[in-house]
Scaffold this motif. Structure first.
Motif, PDB file in Angstrom:
ATOM      1  N   PHE A 144     -26.566 -72.683 -83.036  1.00  0.00           N
ATOM      2  CA  PHE A 144     -25.559 -72.642 -82.088  1.00  0.00           C
ATOM      3  C   PHE A 144     -24.694 -73.861 -81.438  1.00  0.00           C
ATOM      4  CE2 PHE A 144     -24.724 -70.783 -77.390  1.00  0.00           C
ATOM      5  CZ  PHE A 144     -23.502 -69.692 -78.179  1.00  0.00           C
ATOM      6  N   THR A 145     -23.659 -74.150 -80.837  1.00  0.00           N
ATOM      7  CA  THR A 145     -23.203 -75.012 -80.637  1.00  0.00           C
ATOM      8  C   THR A 145     -21.882 -75.329 -79.615  1.00  0.00           C
ATOM      9  OG1 THR A 145     -20.980 -74.939 -81.618  1.00  0.00           O
ATOM     10  CG2 THR A 145     -23.038 -76.146 -83.192  1.00  0.00           C
ATOM     11  N   THR A 146     -21.681 -76.062 -79.550  1.00  0.00           N
ATOM     12  CA  THR A 146     -20.787 -75.890 -77.523  1.00  0.00           C
ATOM     13  C   THR A 146     -19.733 -75.698 -78.263  1.00  0.00           C
ATOM     14  OG1 THR A 146     -21.786 -78.493 -76.783  1.00  0.00           O
ATOM     15  CG2 THR A 146     -19.366 -77.351 -75.843  1.00  0.00           C
ATOM     16  N   ARG A 147     -19.047 -75.442 -79.026  1.00  0.00           N
ATOM     17  CA  ARG A 147     -17.501 -74.634 -79.750  1.00  0.00           C
ATOM     18  C   ARG A 147     -18.081 -72.907 -79.628  1.00  0.00           C
ATOM     19  NH1 ARG A 147     -14.609 -75.362 -84.637  1.00  0.00           N
ATOM     20  NH2 ARG A 147     -13.649 -78.083 -83.536  1.00  0.00           N
ATOM     21  N   GLY A 148     -19.012 -72.770 -80.232  1.00  0.00           N
ATOM     22  CA  GLY A 148     -19.199 -71.958 -80.382  1.00  0.00           C
ATOM     23  C   GLY A 148     -20.079 -70.749 -79.037  1.00  0.00           C
TER      24      GLY A 148
END
Length: 541
Positions: A451-455
Motif C-alpha cells: 500500500f502506498t500514499t497514492r493508493g
C-alpha cells in the motif's frame, strides 16, 4: 406544526410544567457531568482520549451510547412502524456491522494509533497528504451523521414541548448545536464518555420499560402484537413480509443491497467510533469493550421490534406520519400511548422521560461526533499539516475547541433544511461515506504491505467524492415529496444509498493507486514494525 403534534400538546397541556421539569433535569445533569469531567482534563491525551483511563466495560457502555443514536431510537422505530419487516433490516445491519469492527479493526487500530485514524496511515505513508485526506474525510462523515441527530432533535423536542411552526424547530436545532459545543469544549473526551455511559444506561432502561409495557398489553404474545400491527398498518400480511420498502422492483432490490453494504461495512470506518478505541489502556481492553458493546447493542436492537411494531399497533402509521412524515416521533408517541394516553399523567410522564432520554441520546452522539471531527482538524490538519508539528498541546486543544464551534454552526444550518428526512436513512448515508472513504484505507494500511500514499489518497478522495456526488444526485435530495428539495429534480442516480457503487470504487482506487506508484517503504521495515505493533501493542502510545 402538524395536527398530531398539536393534539399531543393539548393532551399533555395540563402536565406541561412536569414535562419541562423532567426534561430539564436530564439536560442539566448531563451538563453537570461535563463540567465535572472538564476540570480533570489537563492535556491533549485527556482531551482526545480521556487519559486512556476507561475500562473495557466502561468503554463498551460508552461505545453503545455513541452508537445507539437518534437513528437507532427514533429512526429505526419509525422505519419499522411505517414499513414493518423492511424497517427492521436497519437493526440487523447496524448490529452485524460490529463483527467487522471486532474482527478487523478494533485491536489493530488501538495498538497502532494515538488519537485519530490518520495516525495509523501516517506511520508508514507520507504524513501531510494522508493526514489532509483523512482529516477531510472525518469531517465530512461526521457532518452527515450530525445532520441525522439534528433532524431527530428537531422532531423530538417539537413534539415534547408542543412547539408549532418551522421557526420553533429551527430554534430547537440551534439549541442542540449550542449544547453539543459546550459538551466538547468543556468536557473533552472524559466528559463526552461519561455522558455516553449515563445515556447508554438510561436508553437501555427506557427501552426495556417500553418493551415490557408493550408486551404486557398483548399478554406477552409476540404473534398477537405483530398481527395487530399488521392490521393497523393498513397493509395486512405484507407489513410482516419483505418487499414493502425494498424488493418491489429491480431498483429497490439494488437499493437494499446498497443499504446492506453501507450498514455492515460502515461502522468500522466511522470516526467517532474509531476514536473510542484509544480511550482504553490496552488492546485487550479495546477488544473487551467491543464484546460488551455487541451484547448491549444486540439487546437494544432486539427491543426495537417492540418499539416499531408496538408503535404501529398502538399509535398507528397515520398518527405517526401526521406527527412527523419520516416517522421519527414513533417511539415517544408509543411511550405516551403505553403510559395511559394523551390525557393521562402517566402518558405525559412517560413521554417526558423517554423524550428526555432520546434527547440525551442525541446530545451524547453529537458530542462524540463533534469531538471526532474537531480532534481530526486540530491534530491532523492544524498541528501536523498547517503547523508541521510546530505547535504546543495547549494550542492544539484550543484549535480543537474552535473547530467544534465551527462544525456545530455548519450542522445547525444543514439540520434546519433536512427535517423531512428519516434519521435512519441519513445515518445510512454517513455509513456509506465512511465505508467508501475510510474503511478501504484502514484495511489496506493495516494488512497490505504494498500500500502506498497514492493508493491512500485515491481511496479516500475517490470514495469520498463518489459517495457524496451520488448522494447529491440521488432521490434523497430531489425528485420526490420526501426529498430535501422536493420541488426540484436532479436525481440522476436511482439509488437512495450510494454504497453499491462507491464502496467497491474506494477499494478499487486504493489498489489501483498503489500498484501504479512506488512504495515509500521499499524495505518493508515500516510495515513489519506496524504489523508487530498492531498485533502486540509494542511501541504503541
Amino acid at each position: 406544526m402538524t395536527e398530531a403534534i398539536q393534539l399531543a400538546a393539548q393532551g399533555a397541556g395540563e402536565h406541561r410544567t412536569l414535562i419541562i421539569s423532567l426534561f430539564s433535569v436530564f439536560v442539566v445533569a448531563t451538563l453537570a457531568i461535563t463540567v465535572w469531567a472538564g476540570r480533570q482534563t489537563k492535556d491533549a491525551t485527556d482531551f482526545y482520549a480521556g487519559g486512556r483511563s476507561f475500562s473495557g466495560f466502561q468503554n463498551g457502555l460508552a461505545i453503545s451510547g455513541d452508537y445507539m443514536s437518534a437513528a437507532s431510537f427514533l429512526g429505526i422505530a419509525g422505519a419499522i412502524s411505517l414499513y414493518g419487516y423492511d424497517g427492521f433490516l436497519y437493526s440487523i445491519g447496524f448490529l452485524v456491522a460490529w463483527l467487522v469492527a471486532l474482527l478487523l479493526v478494533a485491536e489493530p487500530l488501538r495498538n497502532s494509533g494515538r488519537f485519530t485514524m490518520a495516525d495509523v496511515l501516517a506511520f508508514r505513508l507520507r504524513q501531510r497528504p494522508v493526514r489532509t485526506a483523512a482529516g477531510t474525510s472525518t469531517i465530512v462523515v461526521s457532518i452527515f451523521y450530525l445532520l441525522a441527530q439534528m433532524v431527530g432533535a428537531g422532531a423530538l423536542v417539537a413534539l415534547l414541548l408542543g412547539a408549532s411552526g418551522e421557526g420553533s424547530r429551527r430554534w430547537i436545532i440551534a439549541l442542540v448545536g449550542i449544547v453539543m459545543v459546550l459538551y466538547v469544549t468543556i468536557g473533552g473526551m472524559k466528559g463526552t464518555t461519561w455522558v455516553q455511559i449515563v445515556k447508554a444506561v438510561l436508553l437501555i432502561a427506557g427501552t426495556l420499560l417500553i418493551t415490557v409495557l408493550v408486551l404486557t398489553k398483548f399478554n406477552w404474545n409476540l404473534s398477537t402484537l405483530l398481527e395487530r400491527a399488521a392490521d393497523e398498518s393498513g397493509k395486512g400480511r405484507a407489513f410482516l413480509e419483505p418487499g414493502l420498502q425494498y424488493g418491489k422492483d429491480d431498483t429497490s432490490k439494488l437499493n437494499f443491497i446498497s443499504l446492506g453494504m453501507a450498514l455492515v461495512l460502515g461502522t468500522a470506518g466511522l470516526p467517532h467510533i474509531l476514536i473510542r478505541f484509544y480511550t482504553v489502556p490496552t488492546a485487550k481492553a479495546a477488544r473487551k469493550s467491543v464484546n460488551w458493546a455487541i451484547g448491549i447493542i444486540g439487546a437494544f436492537y432486539l427491543m426495537t421490534i417492540a418499539l416499531g411494531f408496538g408503535a404501529a399497533a398502538l399509535v398507528g402509521p397515520k398518527a405517526i406520519t401526521a406527527s412527523n412524515e419520516a416517522g421519527n416521533t414513533a417511539a415517544p408517541l408509543l411511550a405516551q400511548a403505553v403510559g395511559g394516553g394523551e390525557d393521562s399523567a402517566g402518558g405525559a410522564i412517560l413521554l417526558a422521560v423517554i423524550s428526555a432520554v432520546a434527547f440525551a441520546t442525541i446530545l451524547a452522539v453529537v458530542a462524540g461526533l463533534t469531538l471526532a471531527s474537531s480532534a481530526s482538524f486540530a491534530h491532523d490538519l492544524w498541528a501536523n499539516v498547517i503547523r508541521k508539528g510546530r505547535t504546543t498541546e495547549k494550542e492544539e486543544v484550543l484549535t480543537a475547541k474552535l473547530a467544534a464551534v465551527a462544525i456545530g454552526a455548519v450542522s445547525i444550518v444543514l439540520g434546519i433544511f433536512a427535517h423531512r428526512l428519516n434519521t435512519a436513512a441519513l445515518v445510512a448515508l454517513a455509513f456509506a461515506v465512511a465505508a467508501s472513504a475510510n474503511l478501504p484505507t484502514i484495511l489496506y494500511s493495516l494488512f497490505w504491505k504494498r500500500f502506498t500514499t497514492r493508493g491512500a489518497l485515491w481511496s479516500i478522495y475517490g470514495g469520498l467524492v463518489s459517495s457524496v456526488a451520488l448522494v447529491i444526485f440521488s432521490p434523497v435530495l430531489s425528485g420526490n415529496a420526501k426529498a430535501l428539495f422536493p420541488g426540484m429534480d436532479f436525481a440522476y442516480f436511482p439509488l437512495a444509498n450510494p454504497g453499491l457503487v462507491s464502496i467497491p470504487l474506494g477499494f478499487l482506487l486504493g489498489w489501483l493507486g498503489s500498484i501504479t506508484s512506488r512504495p515509500e517503504d521499499l524495505t518493508g521495515e515500516k510495515y513489519a514494525e506496524l504489523e508487530v505493533r498492531s498485533l502486540t501493542g509494542v511501541g504503541a502510545h
